[in-house]
Scaffold this motif. Structure first.
Motif, PDB file in Angstrom:
ATOM      1  N   GLY A  20     -31.985  17.955   3.797  1.00 44.81           N
ATOM      2  CA  GLY A  20     -32.340  19.365   3.932  1.00 44.81           C
ATOM      3  C   GLY A  20     -33.815  19.666   3.846  1.00 44.81           C
ATOM      4  O   GLY A  20     -34.210  20.809   3.635  1.00 44.81           O
ATOM      5  N   LYS A  21     -34.638  18.691   4.017  1.00 41.69           N
ATOM      6  CA  LYS A  21     -36.076  18.915   3.902  1.00 41.69           C
ATOM      7  C   LYS A  21     -36.704  19.029   5.291  1.00 41.69           C
ATOM      8  O   LYS A  21     -37.605  18.294   5.665  1.00 41.69           O
ATOM      9  CB  LYS A  21     -36.706  17.773   3.116  1.00 41.69           C
ATOM     10  N   HIS A  22     -36.231  19.996   6.048  1.00 40.36           N
ATOM     11  CA  HIS A  22     -36.676  20.136   7.431  1.00 40.36           C
ATOM     12  C   HIS A  22     -38.178  20.384   7.535  1.00 40.36           C
ATOM     13  O   HIS A  22     -38.847  19.776   8.374  1.00 40.36           O
ATOM     14  CB  HIS A  22     -35.920  21.272   8.123  1.00 40.36           C
ATOM     15  N   LEU A  23     -38.692  21.272   6.719  1.00 40.70           N
ATOM     16  CA  LEU A  23     -40.130  21.556   6.765  1.00 40.70           C
ATOM     17  C   LEU A  23     -40.945  20.344   6.352  1.00 40.70           C
ATOM     18  O   LEU A  23     -41.950  20.015   6.989  1.00 40.70           O
ATOM     19  CB  LEU A  23     -40.467  22.757   5.885  1.00 40.70           C
ATOM     20  N   SER A  24     -40.504  19.670   5.317  1.00 40.78           N
ATOM     21  CA  SER A  24     -41.214  18.458   4.871  1.00 40.78           C
ATOM     22  C   SER A  24     -41.143  17.383   5.940  1.00 40.78           C
ATOM     23  O   SER A  24     -42.135  16.696   6.202  1.00 40.78           O
ATOM     24  CB  SER A  24     -40.614  17.919   3.574  1.00 40.78           C
ATOM     25  N   ALA A  25     -39.986  17.228   6.560  1.00 43.30           N
ATOM     26  CA  ALA A  25     -39.838  16.219   7.615  1.00 43.30           C
ATOM     27  C   ALA A  25     -40.806  16.507   8.751  1.00 43.30           C
ATOM     28  O   ALA A  25     -41.481  15.600   9.255  1.00 43.30           O
ATOM     29  CB  ALA A  25     -38.411  16.199   8.129  1.00 43.30           C
ATOM     30  N   ARG A  26     -40.873  17.755   9.160  1.00 43.57           N
ATOM     31  CA  ARG A  26     -41.783  18.127  10.245  1.00 43.57           C
ATOM     32  C   ARG A  26     -43.230  17.817   9.857  1.00 43.57           C
ATOM     33  O   ARG A  26     -43.977  17.216  10.624  1.00 43.57           O
ATOM     34  CB  ARG A  26     -41.638  19.611  10.569  1.00 43.57           C
ATOM     35  N   ASP A  27     -43.628  18.209   8.650  1.00 45.00           N
ATOM     36  CA  ASP A  27     -45.005  17.995   8.209  1.00 45.00           C
ATOM     37  C   ASP A  27     -45.345  16.515   8.081  1.00 45.00           C
ATOM     38  O   ASP A  27     -46.400  16.072   8.545  1.00 45.00           O
ATOM     39  CB  ASP A  27     -45.257  18.708   6.878  1.00 45.00           C
ATOM     40  N   TYR A  28     -44.456  15.740   7.464  1.00 44.50           N
ATOM     41  CA  TYR A  28     -44.696  14.294   7.330  1.00 44.50           C
ATOM     42  C   TYR A  28     -44.742  13.617   8.692  1.00 44.50           C
ATOM     43  O   TYR A  28     -45.591  12.762   8.944  1.00 44.50           O
ATOM     44  CB  TYR A  28     -43.616  13.630   6.476  1.00 44.50           C
ATOM     45  N   ALA A  29     -43.815  13.993   9.579  1.00 45.49           N
ATOM     46  CA  ALA A  29     -43.784  13.379  10.902  1.00 45.49           C
ATOM     47  C   ALA A  29     -45.058  13.699  11.672  1.00 45.49           C
ATOM     48  O   ALA A  29     -45.654  12.815  12.296  1.00 45.49           O
ATOM     49  CB  ALA A  29     -42.550  13.845  11.668  1.00 45.49           C
ATOM     50  N   ARG A  30     -45.492  14.934  11.643  1.00 49.43           N
ATOM     51  CA  ARG A  30     -46.724  15.314  12.355  1.00 49.43           C
ATOM     52  C   ARG A  30     -47.937  14.590  11.787  1.00 49.43           C
ATOM     53  O   ARG A  30     -48.813  14.145  12.528  1.00 49.43           O
ATOM     54  CB  ARG A  30     -46.928  16.821  12.298  1.00 49.43           C
ATOM     55  N   GLU A  31     -47.977  14.481  10.476  1.00 45.23           N
ATOM     56  CA  GLU A  31     -49.089  13.769   9.843  1.00 45.23           C
ATOM     57  C   GLU A  31     -49.077  12.307  10.270  1.00 45.23           C
ATOM     58  O   GLU A  31     -50.112  11.736  10.627  1.00 45.23           O
ATOM     59  CB  GLU A  31     -48.983  13.880   8.319  1.00 45.23           C
TER      60      GLU A  31
END
Length: 125
Positions: free
Chosen positions: A12-23
């Protein structure tokens, strides 16, 4: 077993996943397994956060890398999420992505991905 980058969304960490993936994507140029996994994670996050068009872009790049570096799991995982993203967008390519996923599953042992593609077949027919 899928890499960590492909399972962040499950918790459920969609925002974190997006941020980590982009980084991560900013740090990993080229066509690597790590970049493809990060693109898959970013695509899932984009889809779940309401941006299926961006998801399709990310997943198409992940699929292309998976094909080029001969990583069947990455390629098929991208295709599975492309099916969902294209359904949300109402794209005519939905069945095409599912059919390609089935074709690429031949000779592979990925029961979860196979189950998802079979479920999509039930929806389509």
């Amino acid at each position: 077993m899928p890499p960590q980058s492909e399972t962040w969304h499950i918790r459920g960490k969609h925002l974190s996943a997006r941020d980590y993936a982009r980084e991560f994507l900013g740090m990993v140029p080229g066509k690597t397994r790590g970049r493809a996994c990060a693109l898959n994670a970013a695509g899932i996050a984009s889809l779940t956060l309401g941006n299926p068009a961006l998801a399709v872009e990310e997943l198409m790049e992940a699929k292309a890398i998976g094909v080029e570096i001969d990583e069947p799991y990455i390629t098929i995982a991208a295709l599975v999420t492309l099916v969902v993203s294209s359904m949300v967008l109402g794209s005519e390519r939905t069945v095409e992505f599912a059919n390609e996923g089935h074709a690429r599953l031949e000779g592979q042992d990925f029961p979860m991905l196979q189950g998802l593609l079979l479920a999509f077949d039930g929806i389509f027919h």
